[in-house]
Design a protein around this motif. Structure first.
Motif, short mmCIF file in Angstrom:
data_model
loop_
_atom_site.label_atom_id
_atom_site.label_comp_id
_atom_site.label_asym_id
_atom_site.label_seq_id
_atom_site.Cartn_x
_atom_site.Cartn_y
_atom_site.Cartn_z
N GLY A 1 0.79 -1.23 0.00
CA GLY A 1 0.00 0.00 0.00
C GLY A 1 0.82 1.28 0.00
O GLY A 1 1.77 1.42 -0.76
N SER A 2 0.50 2.20 0.91
CA SER A 2 1.14 3.51 0.88
C SER A 2 2.61 3.41 1.30
O SER A 2 3.44 4.19 0.83
CB SER A 2 0.38 4.47 1.81
N THR A 3 2.95 2.44 2.16
CA THR A 3 4.36 2.27 2.55
C THR A 3 5.17 1.87 1.33
O THR A 3 6.25 2.41 1.08
CB THR A 3 4.49 1.16 3.62
N SER B 1 8.95 5.57 -4.37
CA SER B 1 9.28 6.91 -4.86
C SER B 1 10.59 7.40 -4.25
O SER B 1 11.39 8.04 -4.92
CB SER B 1 8.13 7.89 -4.60
N ALA C 1 4.42 2.41 -1.82
CA ALA C 1 4.48 3.54 -2.75
C ALA C 1 5.53 4.55 -2.30
O ALA C 1 6.29 5.08 -3.10
CB ALA C 1 3.10 4.20 -2.84
N ASN C 2 5.59 4.77 -0.98
CA ASN C 2 6.56 5.71 -0.43
C ASN C 2 7.99 5.22 -0.63
O ASN C 2 8.86 5.96 -1.11
CB ASN C 2 6.24 5.91 1.07
#
Ligand SMILES: [Zn+2]
Length: 471
Positions: A431-433, A439, A435-436
């Motif tokens: 999830g967002s982890t 990037s 994606a972080n």
């Protein structure tokens, strides 16, 4: 006199016969050491009940294996073990290996005393062995490899058959266990276990034998025009001891002569006794760079031809236990590589200057603090993340933002980028982890590709990682 040592055997593999192999090792491993030490070493082996489930099956890297080893160590909850032996499936970087031995981990400034233990244990790899032995020989090879790796834990080097210290994996079949024994010279060492830290597990570093080392002479180092060439290089030649610098190593075959098509063993790694980095301190004292692990054999060959040299880098700032450079001033560094029986080639030598601290400089103070943190220093050494490293990432991000043009910033961008990319590729983030991390990895790798102070090799690696992430 004699010494009793508790040997905890932990089964990580979930192969159906793994527990039985562990039991056989527990039954058979004590006698060779008892006889081979004139009754000085009394091993008390037992199969540990440590159950890590399926998290530790399959290929494991050095760090994961070492982490399991810590859970077996003295002082660990419910554990009173002097030596640990792991039965794992395979070694992730090299899946053909039969076994390896662990020396002290890279642990600068660590307050955990167990991380400072030398020769703390070993692992054998059941898949590696099964791939090269028929079913009838498989168990015998496991027992042999366990005795061999434990021999290293008692600071024994390799020696010819019929000793347990011969590299069995380089032979097509298993040695008959009945005809193996420790040699007379090995017995002379083993019998001093109870009285000497050079033999006792947890004592001196691997390869450090003090006064017991009389008979050991290093081979001569040859270099002739038609021999393969070993070259070493560093992007930078002056830095603080805690900066994450890398040594570039290049091995090339000559265009002419008999060597141009001879297979070269895949042992260009400080984990092998065939490859060494030598460091001459400002005082003139010469020592060997200390690896955190000790490999025995690789039956593979280097992917190299006259028009295609083999290249790799080595995180030379850290070694077993500590930073590799302890003194301020100019160090001379060179490498040697044994490429065949009685042929050891020597590289060019380079000069590296360890800079004095600058306590009046706030950038130095900030860098000193962050890079002395054992988790962050290991992050840059192994270029991987774990739970405690992830919690401290912000400190590295901040340090990399202070002085963009300082060469240390490039080294951090490169190390961070690779650790984050490794996490995206191999980690369990979602999830967002995820994606972080993705990037941030792209950001740092992309910054690294543009840094002239990183040198061509690392810029190319950063570009390759970046391209593979975008796929
Ligand atoms: Zn070995």
């Amino acid at each position: 006199m004699s010494i009793q040592l508790r040997l905890g055997i932990a089964v990580l593999s979930q192969r159906p016969n793994a527990v039985n192999i562990a039991k056989r090792i527990a039954n058979e491993v004590a006698v060779p050491f008892l006889n081979g030490s004139n009754h000085d070493i009394v091993l008390r082996p037992f199969v540990s009940r440590l159950d890590l489930g399926s998290d530790y099956t399959g290929p494991l890297d050095t760090e994961s294996l070492q982490r399991v080893l810590y859970t077996l160590q003295p002082g660990a909850p419910e554990s009173q073990v002097d030596i640990g032996l792991l039965l794992a499936d395979s070694f992730q970087p090299r899946q053909d290996y039969f076994g390896l031995m662990f020396d002290t981990d890279y642990s600068p400034q660590s307050t955990n005393q167990y991380e400072w233990r030398a020769r703390e244990g070993a692992s054998i790899f059941l898949d590696g062995i099964a791939a090269r032995r028929n079913a009838a020989d498989f168990e015998d090879e496991c027992v042999y490899t366990a005795i061999h790796e434990l021999g290293h834990v008692f600071n024994l080097f390799h020696s010819p058959a019929p000793s347990y210290m011969e590299r069995s994996a380089t032979f097509p079949t298993t040695f008959p266990l009945k005809s193996c024994a420790f040699s007379t010279a090995e017995t002379q060492l083993l019998r001093q276990c109870s009285s000497s830290e050079y033999i006792r597990p947890g004592g001196s570093a691997f390869g450090v034998l003090g006064g017991l080392a009389k008979g050991n002479v290093y081979e001569s180092e040859a270099n002739a025009p038609d021999l393969p060439k070993l070259r070493i290089k560093m992007d930078r030649t002056a830095f603080w001891q805690f900066e994450p610098v890398e040594l570039d190593v290049e091995f090339s075959l000559p265009e002419k002569g008999g060597w141009k098509s001879r297979p070269i063993p895949d042992r260009l790694d400080t984990g092998f006794d065939d490859f060494n980095i030598w460091i001459e301190e400002p005082s003139g004292e010469k020592r060997r760079y200390r690896s955190i692990k000790h490999f025995c054999q690789s039956t593979a060959h280097l992917d190299v031809s006259p028009d295609k040299p083999f290249r790799r880098d080595i995180s030379i700032f850290g070694q077993s236990g500590s930073f590799a450079f302890q003194k301020i001033g100019v160090h001379r560094v060179y490498a040697t590589f044994k490429i065949a029986d009685r042929v050891t080639i020597s590289s060019n030598s380079i000069e590296l200057e360890i800079l004095p601290p600058r306590w009046e400089d706030s950038y130095f103070v900030a860098a000193h603090k962050v890079l002395h943190d054992v988790d962050l220093s290991r992050l840059l050494y192994y270029r991987t993340l774990d739970r405690s490293r992830k919690r401290k990432l912000r400190q590295l991000y901040d340090l990399a933002a202070i002085k963009k043009r300082h060469p240390l910033t490039g080294a951090i961008q490169y190390g961070l980028g690779r650790a984050l990319a490794h996490q995206v590729e191999h980690g369990k983030s979602k999830g967002s982890t995820l994606a972080n991390f993705t990037s941030q990895a792209q950001l740092y790798l992309s910054a690294a590709t543009k840094r002239k102070d990183l040198g061509l090799h690392r810029r190319e690696v950063a570009e390759r990682k970046l391209a593979s992430m975008k796929k």
